[in-house]
Design a protein around this motif. Structure first.
Motif, PDB file in Angstrom:
ATOM      1  N   GLY A 363      43.187  52.696  40.606  1.00  0.00           N
ATOM      2  CA  GLY A 363      43.666  53.228  39.325  1.00  0.00           C
ATOM      3  C   GLY A 363      42.600  53.493  38.282  1.00  0.00           C
ATOM      4  O   GLY A 363      42.892  53.627  37.104  1.00  0.00           O
ATOM      5  N   HIS A 364      41.322  53.564  38.717  1.00  0.00           N
ATOM      6  CA  HIS A 364      40.238  53.920  37.787  1.00  0.00           C
ATOM      7  C   HIS A 364      39.613  55.221  38.281  1.00  0.00           C
ATOM      8  O   HIS A 364      38.648  55.198  39.057  1.00  0.00           O
ATOM      9  CB  HIS A 364      39.175  52.815  37.733  1.00  0.00           C
ATOM     10  CG  HIS A 364      39.718  51.476  37.325  1.00  0.00           C
ATOM     11  ND1 HIS A 364      39.724  51.034  36.025  1.00  0.00           N
ATOM     12  CD2 HIS A 364      40.288  50.483  38.061  1.00  0.00           C
ATOM     13  CE1 HIS A 364      40.269  49.823  35.976  1.00  0.00           C
ATOM     14  NE2 HIS A 364      40.627  49.472  37.196  1.00  0.00           N
ATOM     15  N   PRO A 365      40.159  56.380  37.855  1.00  0.00           N
ATOM     16  CA  PRO A 365      39.711  57.664  38.438  1.00  0.00           C
ATOM     17  C   PRO A 365      38.213  57.926  38.260  1.00  0.00           C
ATOM     18  O   PRO A 365      37.608  58.618  39.072  1.00  0.00           O
ATOM     19  CB  PRO A 365      40.554  58.717  37.695  1.00  0.00           C
ATOM     20  CG  PRO A 365      41.175  58.010  36.524  1.00  0.00           C
ATOM     21  CD  PRO A 365      41.244  56.557  36.874  1.00  0.00           C
ATOM     22  N   ASP A 366      37.598  57.349  37.199  1.00  0.00           N
ATOM     23  CA  ASP A 366      36.158  57.576  36.996  1.00  0.00           C
ATOM     24  C   ASP A 366      35.297  56.598  37.791  1.00  0.00           C
ATOM     25  O   ASP A 366      34.058  56.694  37.766  1.00  0.00           O
ATOM     26  CB  ASP A 366      35.791  57.448  35.499  1.00  0.00           C
ATOM     27  CG  ASP A 366      36.453  58.540  34.672  1.00  0.00           C
ATOM     28  OD1 ASP A 366      36.740  59.605  35.256  1.00  0.00           O
ATOM     29  OD2 ASP A 366      36.692  58.323  33.465  1.00  0.00           O
ATOM     30  N   GLY A 367      35.934  55.643  38.452  1.00  0.00           N
ATOM     31  CA  GLY A 367      35.170  54.680  39.245  1.00  0.00           C
ATOM     32  C   GLY A 367      34.285  53.806  38.376  1.00  0.00           C
ATOM     33  O   GLY A 367      34.672  53.361  37.290  1.00  0.00           O
ATOM     34  N   ASP A 368      33.079  53.587  38.860  1.00  0.00           N
ATOM     35  CA  ASP A 368      32.104  52.746  38.158  1.00  0.00           C
ATOM     36  C   ASP A 368      31.468  53.588  37.045  1.00  0.00           C
ATOM     37  O   ASP A 368      30.541  54.358  37.295  1.00  0.00           O
ATOM     38  CB  ASP A 368      31.058  52.262  39.179  1.00  0.00           C
ATOM     39  CG  ASP A 368      30.015  51.338  38.569  1.00  0.00           C
ATOM     40  OD1 ASP A 368      30.263  50.782  37.486  1.00  0.00           O
ATOM     41  OD2 ASP A 368      28.955  51.170  39.193  1.00  0.00           O
ATOM     42  N   ALA A 369      31.997  53.457  35.841  1.00  0.00           N
ATOM     43  CA  ALA A 369      31.533  54.301  34.728  1.00  0.00           C
ATOM     44  C   ALA A 369      31.029  53.420  33.575  1.00  0.00           C
ATOM     45  O   ALA A 369      31.456  52.278  33.416  1.00  0.00           O
ATOM     46  CB  ALA A 369      32.683  55.184  34.235  1.00  0.00           C
ATOM     47  N   ASN A 370      30.113  53.979  32.782  1.00  0.00           N
ATOM     48  CA  ASN A 370      29.622  53.250  31.604  1.00  0.00           C
ATOM     49  C   ASN A 370      30.716  53.201  30.534  1.00  0.00           C
ATOM     50  O   ASN A 370      31.502  54.138  30.382  1.00  0.00           O
ATOM     51  CB  ASN A 370      28.383  53.936  31.031  1.00  0.00           C
ATOM     52  CG  ASN A 370      27.193  53.812  31.972  1.00  0.00           C
ATOM     53  OD1 ASN A 370      27.063  52.829  32.684  1.00  0.00           O
ATOM     54  ND2 ASN A 370      26.332  54.816  31.986  1.00  0.00           N
ATOM     55  N   CYS A 371      30.778  52.095  29.785  1.00  0.00           N
ATOM     56  CA  CYS A 371      31.730  52.005  28.674  1.00  0.00           C
ATOM     57  C   CYS A 371      30.998  52.315  27.362  1.00  0.00           C
ATOM     58  O   CYS A 371      29.865  52.821  27.375  1.00  0.00           O
ATOM     59  CB  CYS A 371      32.395  50.635  28.642  1.00  0.00           C
ATOM     60  SG  CYS A 371      31.261  49.264  28.376  1.00  0.00           S
ATOM     61  N   GLU A 372      31.619  51.978  26.238  1.00  0.00           N
ATOM     62  CA  GLU A 372      31.042  52.394  24.937  1.00  0.00           C
ATOM     63  C   GLU A 372      29.676  51.764  24.651  1.00  0.00           C
ATOM     64  O   GLU A 372      28.911  52.261  23.839  1.00  0.00           O
ATOM     65  CB  GLU A 372      32.035  52.080  23.787  1.00  0.00           C
ATOM     66  CG  GLU A 372      32.306  50.592  23.528  1.00  0.00           C
ATOM     67  CD  GLU A 372      33.305  49.989  24.523  1.00  0.00           C
ATOM     68  OE1 GLU A 372      33.511  48.764  24.459  1.00  0.00           O
ATOM     69  OE2 GLU A 372      33.863  50.735  25.362  1.00  0.00           O
ATOM     70  N   THR A 373      29.324  50.695  25.387  1.00  0.00           N
ATOM     71  CA  THR A 373      28.011  50.055  25.168  1.00  0.00           C
ATOM     72  C   THR A 373      26.880  50.855  25.821  1.00  0.00           C
ATOM     73  O   THR A 373      25.702  50.573  25.601  1.00  0.00           O
ATOM     74  CB  THR A 373      27.990  48.641  25.790  1.00  0.00           C
ATOM     75  OG1 THR A 373      28.232  48.776  27.207  1.00  0.00           O
ATOM     76  CG2 THR A 373      29.041  47.737  25.182  1.00  0.00           C
ATOM     77  N   GLY A 374      27.263  51.845  26.640  1.00  0.00           N
ATOM     78  CA  GLY A 374      26.238  52.576  27.398  1.00  0.00           C
ATOM     79  C   GLY A 374      25.957  51.941  28.753  1.00  0.00           C
ATOM     80  O   GLY A 374      25.139  52.438  29.527  1.00  0.00           O
TER      81      GLY A 374
END
Length: 627
Positions: A363-374
Motif C-alpha cells: 500500500g505504499h505506491p512510491d515504495g522506499d521514498a524520502n519524507c519531508e526531512t529529505g
C-alpha cells in the motif's frame, strides 16, 4: 582389561547400528568401519541417516588413505560441535531454506512494514549531551565486542582490516583507536562514579581462521595498546559446510575428496560464540548490564556510542540499533517494524533491495521514498548494536545461540534445479531480533550522518563507480570523513574552522577539511571537547592539528599550518597565539604504483610532512604555548 572389553563392546554396538543402514546405503563405508573410533562411527551413521552417503562413494578399501578418511571424520566432528544443534540441525535447516528459495518464497509474506520508534539525536544539543553523560555512566557496566573476522582483500589490502591505519596523519590503526576509546570511556565512567569501579571493561574480538593469528600478533606486539591482556578475549568462529544441491548434500572439496568444502557462516556467529563460551553468564554474574557490538573499520563509531548507550539505559531498550539517516534506495538496510496478520511482530533490518518492493506490495505506491526531512523514514542500519545482557541470555538460552539464517544459492538456470557453485547457510549479527517476542523493547538511535558512520569496505575501483552523492565507503572517504567529523565537532564547540575544498582521489570526489585528529584521552565525549576549547580560535583549511595529551586546553589559537602537541597526564598545557608554517600537504598518488604501500595506494593520497610546530611536555605542572 575392563576398558578394552568396553571398547570392544562399543565397537560392536557402533558396527551393528551402522550395519543396519550401510549395507545398502554405503558399502564403501562398511568396508572401512574398522579404522574408526566409536565416536567417528556414530558421526558416519548420522551422515548416512541424513542423506550424505555420497561422501563415502569413492572410498577405497581399508588400508588405503586411512589417515585421510579419519581426517574427514575429524572435520565432521568440528563442524558438528561448532554449530548450535550440530550438523543434523544444519542439514535440516538447509533443506527447508533451499526449498523456500527454490519455490521463490518471500520471507516477508504477510508482514506489513511500519516505521519503528526510536530516538533521533542532534549532535551537540542539550538532549545529546544528557544522553552522552548517561551513557558514560553505563560504560563500567558494559562489555564491548568487535566483529573482526575479515581480511582487507576486498579493499585492496592484504592485511587484517583492524591493522589498517584509520588515518595517515598519525597512522593510528583501527584496533588501537578502539582499545584507547574503550579505556578512556572506562576511565571517564569511573570518574563519574567517584572511583567506584570494581572491574576492567571486558573486550571481546571475534576472529576467524583468516584473522586469528594476525590479530593476536598485532595485540601482543603492541602490548595490547594499553589494555591488560586479561581484559581481551579472542573468540574464533569456525566455517560451515557448503551445500552442493537442493537436497543439502554436503559439498566435497574439489581439491580433496576426503574433505567437505567450507565457507564462512557470517558475523551472526558472534551470538553463539558468546553464549557457548560462557562469557555472557560470567558478565551477568559480575553485574554487567550491556553488550556493545561494533564492526571492524568504522573510525567514527565511538563518537556515537556514549549517547546511544545513554539512550539504551534511559529508554530501557533490550536491543538498540545505532543508525544513520538513509536516503531512499541507498544501498544500506533500513530498520523496520514488521507486523504479521497472525500477531507476530519484530523490529529488524530489512535489506534495501527488499524494503522497496515490500513497501510497494503493502500500500505504499512510491515504495522506499524520502519524507519531508529529505531522508527515508526508515533509518539506516550500520551494524552497531547495544543489547541488554539479561534478556539477551534469556533469548539465547531458548535458541542455543542460533540466529535465523538465510541461503543465497546462485542457480544455473530458471529451473532452479542446480547451482553454479556450492552455497552455504549464512547468518547476520543484526538478525538477532527476529526471534524476540513482541514484548521485547527494540528501538534505534539515529545520529547525524557525518558523526558516526564512515566504514572502509570498498576498493578504489568499486568506490569510483558509486553514483554521485552516495557514500563511497572506501579508505579515501573513511579518512576524509574523520577530518570532517572532528572539524564539525570543533565548530560546534566554537572554533572557526574553514570550509573544506573538493578534491578527487582514486576517482572519488571528497571534501577535504582541516586535518584535525585527537587521541581519545583528550576527548571521548562532546562535553570533553567543550571543556578543553575556549575563547576565539581559528583553523585554516590547509592546517593539521594533532592533540595527543590529556590536559591540553585550546584558547584563542590561530592555526595556519601544522601543530602537533603532546603532554604527560599530569601536565596542563594552554595552547594559544598564532601558529603559522608550511604545514603538511595532501598529495595525490597513483593507486597502481606498486612502489607504494597498499594502505597508501587504496587512499589515493599521501601526506607530505613539510613543516610543523611539534611540542611535547614531559614534566607535570602548568605550561603555556603561545607563539
Amino acid at each position: 582389561m575392563a576398558s578394552s572389553t568396553a571398547d570392544a563392546t562399543n565397537d560392536k554396538l557402533a558396527n551393528v547400528q551402522i550395519n543396519e543402514l550401510s549395507i545398502s546405503a554405503s558399502p564403501n563405508l562398511q568396508k572401512n568401519l574398522s579404522i574408526f573410533s566409536p565416536d567417528q562411527a556414530e558421526l558416519a551413521k548420522m551422515l548416512l541417516v541424513r542423506g550424505q552417503s555420497h561422501l563415502f562413494e569413492d572410498w577405497p578399501d581399508a588400508g588405503v588413505d586411512d589417515d585421510e578418511k579419519k581426517a574427514l571424520l575429524d572435520q565432521v566432528a568440528l563442524l558438528n560441535s561448532s554449530y548450535p544443534g550440530g550438523l543434523a540441525s544444519y542439514i535440516k535447516t538447509a533443506r527447508e531454506l533451499l526449498a523456500d528459495s527454490k519455490a521463490g518464497k518471500n520471507p516477508f509474506d504477510g508482514f506489513i512494514p511500519s516505521v519503528p520508534s526510536g530516538e533521533v539525536l542532534t549532535f551537540g544539543d542539550d538532549n545529546f549531551i544528557k544522553y552522552e553523560e548517561a551513557g558514560v555512566r553505563q560504560v563500567q557496566n558494559a562489555a564491548f565486542v568487535l566483529v573482526a573476522g575479515g581480511l582487507g582483500e576486498r579493499l585492496g589490502y592484504n592485511g587484517i582490516k583492524v591493522a589498517l591505519p584509520m588515518e595517515t596523519t598519525t597512522g593510528t590503526c583501527f584496533l588501537q583507536h578502539y582499545i584507547e576509546s574503550i579505556l578512556c570511556l572506562s576511565e571517564a565512567s569511573c570518574r563519574q562514579a567517584q572511583g567506584q569501579c570494581q572491574r576492567d571493561v571486558p573486550f571481546v574480538i571475534m576472529t576467524s581462521d583468516d584473522t586469528h593469528a594476525r590479530t593476536l600478533q598485532l595485540l601482543e606486539s603492541n602490548a595490547y595498546f594499553g589494555m591488560k591482556s586479561t581484559q581481551v578475549k579472542l573468540l574464533k568462529q569456525e566455517k560451515v559446510a557448503c551445500l552442493a544441491d537442493n537436497d543439502a548434500r554436503l559439498a566435497i572439496d574439489p581439491k580433496n575428496k576426503y574433505r567437505i568444502q567450507t565457507k564462512p557462516h557470517g558475523h551472526g556467529d558472534v551470538h553463539s560464540l558468546l553464549y557457548s563460551s560462557g562469557l555472557l553468564r560470567e558478565w551477568k554474574d559480575a553485574g554487567l548490564r550491556w553488550v556493545v557490538f561494533f564492526q571492524d573499520t568504522n573510525g567514527l563509531l565511538f563518537k556515537a556510542i556514549p549517547a546511544a548507550l545513554g539512550v539504551s539505559a534511559t529508554k530501557e531498550y533490550h536491543v538498540n540499533s545505532l543508525s544513520v539517516p538513509r536516503k531512499a534506495k541507498e544501498a544500506i538496510g533500513g530498520i523496520t517494524r514488521l507486523t504479521h496478520a497472525d500477531g507476530r511482530e519484530m523490529v529488524i533490518n530489512v535489506e534495501y533491495n527488499q524494503l522497496d518492493p515490500l513497501l510497494r506490495a503493502t500500500g505504499h505506491p512510491d515504495g522506499d521514498a524520502n519524507c519531508e526531512t529529505g531522508y527515508s523514514p526508515y533509518p539506516g542500519n550500520i551494524n552497531q548494536l547495544i543489547l541488554e545482557v539479561g534478556p539477551y541470555i534469556d533469548e539465547l538460552s531458548k535458541t542455543g545461540g542460533a540466529i535465523k539464517e538465510f541461503v543465497n544459492p546462485k542457480y544455473k538456470d530458471s529451473t532452479k534445479t542446480a547451482f553454479k557453485s556450492s552455497t552455504r547457510l549464512e547468518c547476520m549479527m543484526q538478525d538477532y531480533p527476529k526471534t524476540l517476542p513482541p514484548s521485547a523493547r527494540v528501538g534505534f538511535t539515529v545520529t547525524d550522518p557525518w558523526l558516526a558512520y564512515a566504514p572502509v569496505k570498498n576498493n578504489p575501483d568499486d568506490a569510483s563507480k558509486v553514483p554521485k552523492g552516495n557514500p563511497y565507503h572506501s579508505a579515501t572517504s573513511g579518512e576524509t570523513s574523520i577530518y570532517r567529523s572532528n572539524s564539525m565537532i570543533l565548530r560546534k564547540a566554537g572554533v572557526k574552522v574553514d570550509d573544506p575544498v573538493s578534491q578527487v582521489f582514486n576517482g572519488q570526489e571528497v571534501e577535504v577539511w582541516s586535518r584535525v585528529v585527537w587521541k581519545p584521552k583528550w576527548a571521548v565525549t562532546f562535553a570533553d571537547v567543550k571543556r578543553k576549547v575556549s575563547g576565539s580560535s581559528s583553523i585554516s583549511q590547509k592546517s593539521t592539528l594533532v592533540v595527543k595529551g590529556r590536559n591540553i586546553l585550546i584558547e584563542d589559537l590561530s592555526l595556519d599550518g601544522t601543530l602537533v602537541i603532546d603532554s604527560v597526564d599530569d601536565a596542563e598545557v594552554k595552547v594559544g597565539g598564532s601558529v603559522q608554517n608550511n604545514g603538511w600537504k595532501i598529495e595525490s598518488v597513483d593507486k597502481d604504483d606498486t612502489a607504494l604501500p597498499e594502505e597508501v595506494r587504496i587512499r589515493g593520497f599521501k601526506i607530505n610532512k613539510v613543516e610543523q610546530l611539534e611540542k611535547s611536555y614531559n614534566e607535570p605542572g602548568k605550561h603555556s604555548l603561545k607563539p
